[in-house]
Scaffold this motif. Structure first.
Motif: not given
Length: 130
Positions: A4-8
């Motif tokens: 899982v890659q979450i971009t902020k």
């Protein structure tokens, strides 16, 4: 392993990529719940460890439900800028973000982290700057 890659960007969630959480079967044109029902009707759960079958374990199902629900919410609210959906892969980026999208992402993030705490060898969560 599920990735899982979450971009902020600053305090806003702007995208997510999930891979390794599901596989598409040859019978994928049938309804999801129909397939699940048939799988349970056709075998004894005591004789087979579901967790050992790729794409069919509880962790994969949990990640899939969380990620797909987030995508559907964002798509229905016209937040999605781009999307890429394939076999065991979901990636989308937002064009609009704010309180609603951040709340939805935060809820999903909490669910994913909870699964990761229970199954640390199964899920990897990485944060990217957008």
């Amino acid at each position: 392993m599920i990735s899982v890659q979450i971009t902020k960007s600053n305090t806003n969630y702007v995208g997510i990529q999930v891979s390794g959480h599901s596989i598409v079967k040859k019978d994928s044109n049938r309804g999801f719940f129909q397939k699940i029902l048939e799988r349970f009707e056709n075998r004894s759960l005591k004789s087979e460890k579901i967790e050992e079958r790729v794409g069919e374990n509880v962790v994969c199902a949990g990640v899939s439900v969380l990620a797909q629900s987030l995508f559907i919410f964002c798509k229905n609210n016209d937040f999605v800028k781009s999307e890429n959906i394939a076999d065991g892969f979901l990636k989308f980026d937002l064009i609009k973000f704010g309180i609603e999208s951040n709340s939805a992402f935060k809820m999903v993030e909490m669910g994913l982290k909870n699964l990761q705490e229970q199954y640390p060898k199964e899920i990897e969560i990485v944060y990217l700057k957008g």
